[in-house]
Write an enzyme that holds these catalytic residues in place. Structure first.
Site, PDB file in Angstrom:
ATOM      1  N   ARG A 121       0.842  -1.191   0.000  1.00 23.77           N
ATOM      2  CA  ARG A 121       0.000   0.000   0.000  1.00 23.77           C
ATOM      3  C   ARG A 121       0.886   1.252   0.000  1.00 23.77           C
ATOM      4  NH1 ARG A 121      -2.494  -3.727   3.442  1.00 23.77           N
ATOM      5  NH2 ARG A 121      -4.587  -4.358   2.732  1.00 23.77           N
ATOM      6  N   TYR A 132      -4.052 -18.524   9.720  1.00 23.91           N
ATOM      7  CA  TYR A 132      -3.745 -17.687   8.562  1.00 23.91           C
ATOM      8  C   TYR A 132      -2.411 -17.010   8.862  1.00 23.91           C
ATOM      9  CZ  TYR A 132      -4.262 -14.167   4.876  1.00 23.91           C
ATOM     10  OH  TYR A 132      -4.082 -13.374   3.774  1.00 23.91           O
ATOM     11  N   HIS A 158      -3.840  -9.367   2.373  1.00 26.16           N
ATOM     12  CA  HIS A 158      -5.281  -9.360   2.597  1.00 26.16           C
ATOM     13  C   HIS A 158      -5.627 -10.209   3.816  1.00 26.16           C
ATOM     14  CE1 HIS A 158      -6.101  -8.324  -1.901  1.00 26.16           C
ATOM     15  NE2 HIS A 158      -5.834  -7.265  -1.172  1.00 26.16           N
ATOM     16  N   HIS A 163      -2.255   3.458  -5.538  1.00 26.71           N
ATOM     17  CA  HIS A 163      -2.863   2.236  -5.017  1.00 26.71           C
ATOM     18  C   HIS A 163      -3.184   1.253  -6.142  1.00 26.71           C
ATOM     19  CE1 HIS A 163      -5.706  -0.351  -2.791  1.00 26.71           C
ATOM     20  NE2 HIS A 163      -5.084   0.084  -1.710  1.00 26.71           N
ATOM     21  N   LYS A 192      -2.632  -1.819   7.375  1.00 25.60           N
ATOM     22  CA  LYS A 192      -4.029  -1.419   7.364  1.00 25.60           C
ATOM     23  C   LYS A 192      -4.851  -2.381   8.223  1.00 25.60           C
ATOM     24  CE  LYS A 192      -7.946  -0.866   4.197  1.00 25.60           C
ATOM     25  NZ  LYS A 192      -8.408  -0.958   2.797  1.00 25.60           N
ATOM     26  N   ARG A 226      -1.558  -2.342  -6.802  1.00 27.64           N
ATOM     27  CA  ARG A 226      -2.028  -3.564  -6.144  1.00 27.64           C
ATOM     28  C   ARG A 226      -3.044  -4.280  -7.033  1.00 27.64           C
ATOM     29  NH1 ARG A 226      -1.168  -4.323  -0.948  1.00 27.64           N
ATOM     30  NH2 ARG A 226      -3.285  -5.017  -0.402  1.00 27.64           N
TER      31      ARG A 226
END
Length: 446
Positions: A241, A383, A373, A341, A271, A344
């Protein structure tokens, strides 16, 4: 009265002689055999004459027409010879009034109304997109199709909003020319109705590889701080980002001299909610391909003596402006078509298409991990952002190889012209790194 037969039959004599027609038009036959059209008239009490050209290049009918036109000027109480000379000068001046010449006059007249950034944007867009195509054409000779062809070229690279802005600027040049008496119409006035509509909604991004490379190259050609150019290149290579790139610190990079170079972006700079980020693996790990290391080597002499990779123009301990990379893309003509951006989206689209053709079973999941993500639902027991790291390195290299094809070495970006206001152009010029350069041991934050 002369006829074509009489003219053809006329033979040269030792001295020049005349064959007369009506209303003081005559053909002068020279000893060398030349046959020249002449017309005599009286203006302001003086006997004068005009030449209409040689026969047969100028036919009898043409000569009579020229005589009648000159006689009409005389009836209007003007000297036909002077009027002819003025008309010739007007034609020459019209040919000199090219679009570029008039556009630069318009710019010089109006730039005092605009901020410096807008001034640079206006003249740069004309120089980049217009002058090479129609700059040398007399402005009075331009037609809507010629102007539309220029705008279609801009649209073809995906810069829809730029095409609309350029049309407005071309139209403003024509309005200026009309006021100056240089031309009578504005061929750009109605073209807005046939240009492609602006896309709305999602942040704009170029997601085709070849146009993406072209866009990066165009942006890197722009006069800008070398730091900004290198930031653009690293952003494209890593697909992080923009806020994560702007805040990058040298102490976040690991093993830059080794076999597994890595950029560890702290969870606190990522983020999303911090607790949720820590739940799903914490820091974001970005494996660095050789092309990204080349950017860091080129950048080190510029900012390696401070904490930030991309410091601001005035303060080395603060990150660069959040608008710096966006403005660079805008000046290159991609306003409204690609934002920082957007890299991405480009990475996701291009790499997922590549994975569909050539990838392995879990590559879509790996690509999602590389974009940091966080899943909306826990569909797996864990994860882990560090998962699939060997494959992530491979895919990072695949992306970098595809993206970098045809782009210059990052060191070239340092040597290109920079903005005079940039802090790093006022300090000493850094020495470029050599092939044996090794990054110093990282300075960890206190």
């Amino acid at each position: 009265m002369l006829t074509d037969a009489k003219i053809r039959a006329a033979k040269p004599r030792p001295k020049s002689y005349k064959l007369t027609d009506a209303n003081r038009l005559f053909l002068l036959v020279t000893p060398a055999g030349g046959k020249l059209w002449r017309w005599s008239y009286t203006f302001d009490g003086k006997q004068k004459g005009m030449a209409f050209g040689p026969w047969p290049k100028v036919s009898l009918a043409d000569a009579r027409l020229m005589r009648d036109e000159a006689n009409a000027v005389l009836d209007d109480l003007r000297d036909p010879a002077v009027a002819k000379k003025l008309k010739k000068e007007e034609a020459l001046e019209a040919s000199r009034q090219t679009f570029e010449r008039v556009a630069r006059e318009w710019f010089a007249t109006n730039k005092c109304k605009w901020a410096l950034v807008h001034q640079n944007d206006v003249i740069r867009s004309l120089e980049r997109d217009v002058f090479d195509t129609i700059g040398a054409v007399p402005i009075a000779d331009l037609t809507p199709p010629l102007v539309l062809a220029v705008l279609r070229e801009i649209e073809a690279r995906g810069a829809i909003e730029t095409a609309r802005r350029v049309r407005q600027r071309i139209s403003a040049v024509f309005v200026y020319a009309i006021a100056q008496g240089i031309t009578e119409t504005d061929p750009a006035e109605k073209l807005g109705a046939v240009l492609k509509p602006l896309r709305k909604g999602r942040q704009p991004a170029i997601t085709d590889l070849i146009p993406l490379r072209k866009m990066i190259k165009a942006a890197e050609d722009d006069p800008a701080r070398p730091v900004t150019r290198l930031a653009l290149r690293l952003l494209a290579l890593t697909a992080v980002r923009p806020s994560e790139l702007r805040g990058a610190r040298w102490d976040e990079f690991e093993d830059l001299n080794g076999k597994l170079p890595l950029w560890r972006i702290p969870a606190a700079r990522m983020k999303g909610d911090l607790d949720r980020k820590e739940e799903f693996g914490g820091d974001h790990l970005v494996p660095l391909p050789p092309q990204a290391l080349a950017v860091l080597r080129a950048l080190w002499p510029l900012t390696g003596d401070g904490p930030m990779l991309f410091p601001g123009n005035r303060h080395g301990h603060k990150p660069m402006s959040e608008n710096a990379i966006g403005y660079l893309l805008n000046r290159a003509g991609y306003h409204g078509h690609h934002v920082p951006h957007g890299f991405r989206a480009a990475f996701s689209t291009i790499m997922n298409e590549w994975a569909e053709r050539e990838g392995k079973e879990h590559d879509r999941k790996v690509i999602d991990l590389m974009l940091a993500h966080i899943p909306k639902e826990k569909v797996e027991g864990a994860y882990n952002r560090a998962a699939y790291m060997p494959r992530r390195r491979e895919l990072a290299c695949v992306w970098a190889d595809m993206l970098s094809e045809g782009l210059p070495d990052p060191l070239v970006l340092v040597d290109r012209p920079a903005k005079e206001t940039a802090r790093y152009t006022r300090r000493r010029v850094p020495e470029p790194v050599d092939a044996d350069f090794r990054f110093p041991a990282p300075r960890r934050a206190a």
